[in-house]
Design a protein around this motif. Structure first.
Motif, PDB file in Angstrom:
ATOM      1  N   PRO A  91      43.930  51.413  35.559  1.00 13.74           N
ATOM      2  CA  PRO A  91      43.953  50.171  36.367  1.00 13.74           C
ATOM      3  C   PRO A  91      44.574  50.562  37.757  1.00 13.74           C
ATOM      4  N   HIS A  94      52.830  47.538  31.913  1.00 17.47           N
ATOM      5  CA  HIS A  94      51.935  47.523  31.126  1.00 17.47           C
ATOM      6  C   HIS A  94      50.881  48.355  31.415  1.00 17.47           C
ATOM      7  N   GLN A  95      50.721  48.749  32.750  1.00 17.17           N
ATOM      8  CA  GLN A  95      49.669  49.715  33.238  1.00 17.17           C
ATOM      9  C   GLN A  95      50.054  51.294  32.925  1.00 17.17           C
ATOM     10  N   TYR A 102      49.700  51.765  29.299  1.00 21.22           N
ATOM     11  CA  TYR A 102      48.127  51.724  28.908  1.00 21.22           C
ATOM     12  C   TYR A 102      47.678  53.007  29.055  1.00 21.22           C
TER      13      TYR A 102
END
Lengths: 361, 441
Positions: free
Chosen positions: B182, B191-192, B195
């Motif tokens: 991202p 959350h990035q 991921y």
């Protein structure tokens, strides 16, 4: 198309109700989330034929959608909006979102959303988290905190509108609409609230409609100016199907179930094969061929906005893959300047003639 | 593994090739030792490390030439977390580096033309066109590229690589694994990072299946340690540019960066960069600048114009201008402090989200501002690279901030990193001369 409210009318109506307007850049975004938090999305696909702003923020080789939209903003075209929403669709829109946030800093809030390019479990998990982050930002802006039922209701409404859109495509031959009218209606999904779009769909006069000329598929990001449809008809062809980012590429999944954020994430992830995502080109060619065979399409007109890398990369394989199946492809690029050049029309005319002679033979 | 392939590999690469390269390196070093530059040359004699870099790269591509059937090969993007694949002993080929070699050898546009003849638009990235053209035509200045068994595409440098690798997947009919990173409009978020980590974890069994090997965590740590050592050394090397005069130019860095991109995690890369650092420190001790009479110091933004490196270096050097730093070469140094062999996956998840191309132009502006101060910069050259939109979009505002807020001359130079047809020689020359005059005034 008669009876179809304009963008301006919708903006005024939303404003009169004291609600917010979000200017949304292409392509994929969670309409339902914006609506649930009190923002009516009004999409900005350029617009075409915009006077360049005094100060240019992007080089001439940047995507015309990005250049036009930025000029439109700087010229006051988005003054009535409260939010500019820029999904991470490609490098150009990435650049636009970042320049808005870092340098232009408009009065409106600017929000972004990163789209995973694949359809794996890890992509879904990420997108759910990304949508939750976005929801927090929207809540901060609007002060709204929709309940579970309100969020679910917003998703259900958008799914109903998406079903209506799919039904429009499925029943195209039964609709007494010209190509231009049909696409005006399809594209009204860019600004009409879901409930208004459903109403428009329900009020459509049904009658058997025999399209004239050879059937073509139009592919690309956005079909501007809309008079292109009239020109195609005048040249002896009709648009039997599309592979447009502003059209059938956004036939989202419906009837999803479960957690609202997972439902929204699945709808955004599980799209048809298209060039900005990680689908293989073979998958895309197969999908297009299946659609074209169903819709009796004889040729494809790829009508690309200039400098659109995701579209441009696929062209050679698309051309070969479809021509192997007996479907020729014509590729044309436009500057999103609202003009249809004579040269462009001559090429389309020659293409239609070729298709006609093949059909006759 | 076929016996014939193995025999070819052993004879041509292990036995003859390595010896030949050793001999060639010895010859090149000797030539350089006896090299007497003309007194009016604006530049110091070339670094011996340039010979070593050429040797390392030649060995890499020579190995690649005979690798199919002997070693599993992955084609990877320049920002990909290759430590995972290196742990499984895969041979890694970087199409971007190959395209840059074609550009520096001034054949990039010819290969790009081959791709255009096959229907690819001249508006797509010239690296992609160069490589696709090389594939179609079978021509390459590196002898022969091995076919990949796996394609690894990491989007932390651009989305273009995704479209490009989809073409490669069609061409070679091999698996394509995407590591989606991202874009960081702002600070990195949990959350990035999760991921990226999850995708790296998912890559391991896929690569194990392709190679037929088992992933060794301790080897992974070792590779990560070497990658960290090499990137730390690279950062130290770049920082020698802070000296007055600078012992290095960004034009040298573009050539010298190939191992940090292509061979990060190898022991030979660590050795190479240590030797380069020693050579530069030696120049610093002697007060020798890469540009003999350094008067003005410039920061370069964006990729180099590969086909103009030599000419620009001489032309600017003749005016006493040294391009002492580059945001592009710095990108591979910045990740050094982030890598941690004790927590390789976690640290790599952050490091590979962090390349300058995956951060907003505002963050790049802040980095440039820092570099302007630390490297004592007199002017900034922003290469507006038609082929690299994520790097170039934002430069107009960056130029304005440098000019109006920082009060430094800044030039937006329209060109392309690989396609000389997109560069106007006369216009470029005139604008560069005007830029130098602005710095002098």
């Amino acid at each position: 198309m008669q009876g179809l409210p304009s963008r301006k009318e919708i903006i005024q109506r939303v404003k009169d109700k004291g609600e917010h307007i979000a200017a949304v850049m292409p392509i994929f975004y969670p309409r339902e989330l914006l609506r649930a938090y009190g923002f009516q999305p009004i999409e900005v696909w350029g617009p075409p034929n915009i006077i360049a702003s005094e100060h240019q923020h992007f080089q001439s080789y940047a995507c015309p959608i990005v250049r036009n939209a930025t000029s439109f903003l700087l010229n006051g075209g988005l003054d009535q909006t409260d939010l500019i929403f820029v999904p991470h669709t490609c490098d150009s829109l990435q650049g636009m979102g970042a320049v808005l946030l870092d340098f232009i800093k408009p009065e409106q809030a600017v929000l972004t959303l990163y789209h995973p390019r694949s359809q794996r479990e890890s992509d879904l998990v990420f997108l759910v988290a990304e949508l939750k982050r976005l929801a927090e930002e929207l809540s901060k802006l609007s002060g709204n905190q929709p309940s579970f039922d309100e969020l679910t209701g917003a998703i259900n409404r958008e799914e109903m509108a998406d079903k209506a859109l799919k039904s429009l495509y499925d029943n195209r031959p039964q609709l007494a609409l010209s190509d231009r009218e049909f696409y005006q209606l399809v594209r009204s999904r860019e600004y009409l609230p879901a409930e208004d779009f459903i109403l428009q769909f329900e009020q459509l006069p049904k009658s058997e409609h025999q399209p004239e000329g050879v059937g073509i598929c139009i592919s690309g990001i956005v079909c501007e100016p809309m008079s292109l449809f009239d020109e195609i008809n005048a040249l002896g062809a009709h648009v039997a199907w599309d592979d447009l980012a502003c059209g059938s590429r956004r036939l989202y999944q419906t009837d999803t179930e479960g957690d609202p954020f997972e439902r929204m994430a699945r709808r955004l992830l599980m799209t048809v094969p298209e060039p900005t995502k990680g689908n293989s080109i073979t998958e895309r060619v197969d999908y297009l061929y299946r659609q074209m065979a169903r819709q009796n399409v004889h040729g494809v007109l790829v009508y690309d906005v200039k400098f659109c890398e995701p579209e441009l990369f696929d062209i050679p394989h698309l051309k070969k893959g479809l021509s192997d199946q007996g479907i020729p492809l014509l590729h044309i690029e436009h500057e999103l300047d609202g003009q249809l050049s004579e040269q462009m029309l001559t090429r389309i005319g020659a293409f239609v003639e070729m298709l006609q002679s093949e059909v006759t033979a | 593994m076929s016996l014939v392939d193995k025999a070819k590999y052993l004879i041509n690469y292990e036995l003859i090739g390595k010896q030949f390269l050793k001999f060639q390196g010895w010859q090149d070093h000797r030539k350089l030792k006896n090299y007497r530059p003309s007194p009016d040359s604006p530049l110091a004699p070339p670094l011996h490390s340039l010979v070593n870099a050429k040797n390392l790269l030649s060995g890499h591509y020579l190995q690649g030439r005979y690798a199919n059937g002997v070693k599993k090969v992955a084609w990877v993007t320049s920002g990909a977390p290759t430590e995972i694949l290196r742990t499984l002993d895969m041979l890694l080929i970087y199409p971007e580096n190959h395209a840059a070699i074609c550009g520096a050898k001034k054949v990039g546009h010819e290969f790009a033309q081959e791709a255009e003849n096959a229907g690819y638009s001249k508006d797509i990235c010239s690296y992609a066109r160069t490589d696709i053209g090389a594939l179609i035509s079978g021509k390459t200045p590196v002898g022969r590229l091995p076919k990949p068994d796996l394609l690894l595409c990491c989007t932390n440098i651009c989305q273009t690589v995704l479209y490009w690798y989809k073409q490669l997947a069609e061409y070679f009919k091999v698996p394509l694994y995407i590591i989606d990173t991202p874009f960081l409009y702002d600070e990195m978020q949990a959350h990035q990072i999760q991921y990226v980590r999850r995708q790296m974890e998912e890559l391991i069994p896929i690569a194990e299946q392709v190679t037929g090997r088992t992933f060794s965590y301790s080897k992974f740590q070792q590779v990560t340690r070497r990658a960290k050592q090499a990137t730390e050394l690279w950062l130290e090397i770049l920082n020698t540019g802070k000296h007055h005069p600078s012992p290095i130019t960004a034009f040298d860095e573009y050539i010298l960066m190939a191992p940090i991109v292509d061979m990060r995690g190898d022991e030979s890369t660590v050795v190479f960069y240590q030797s380069l650092l020693d050579e530069l420190n030696d120049r610093v001790k002697r007060g020798e600048g890469a540009v003999k009479h350094e008067k003005k110091r410039v920061l370069w933004d964006n990729l180099p114009i590969w086909f103009k490196i030599g000419n620009m270096s001489k032309m600017l050097g003749a005016k006493g201008v040294n391009v002492v730093a580059s945001t592009y070469t710095y990108a591979w140094g910045e990740i050094a402090p982030m890598l941690d062999e004790q927590r390789p996956l976690e640290s790599m998840s952050k490091a590979y989200l962090y390349p300058i191309l995956n951060r907003s132009p505002g963050q790049k502006m802040a980095a440039m501002q820092r570099m302007i101060k630390e490297f004592d910069i007199d002017g900034v050259l922003l290469h507006s690279d038609r082929s690299c939109k994520p790097y170039s979009l934002g430069q107009i505002d960056q130029r304005d901030e440098i000019t109006y807020k920082l009060g430094l001359p800044a030039l937006l130079l329209e060109a392309d990193h690989n396609d000389k047809r997109a560069y106007s020689e006369e216009q470029g020359q005139t604008r560069l001369e005007a830029f130098v005059e602005m710095m002098e005034s």
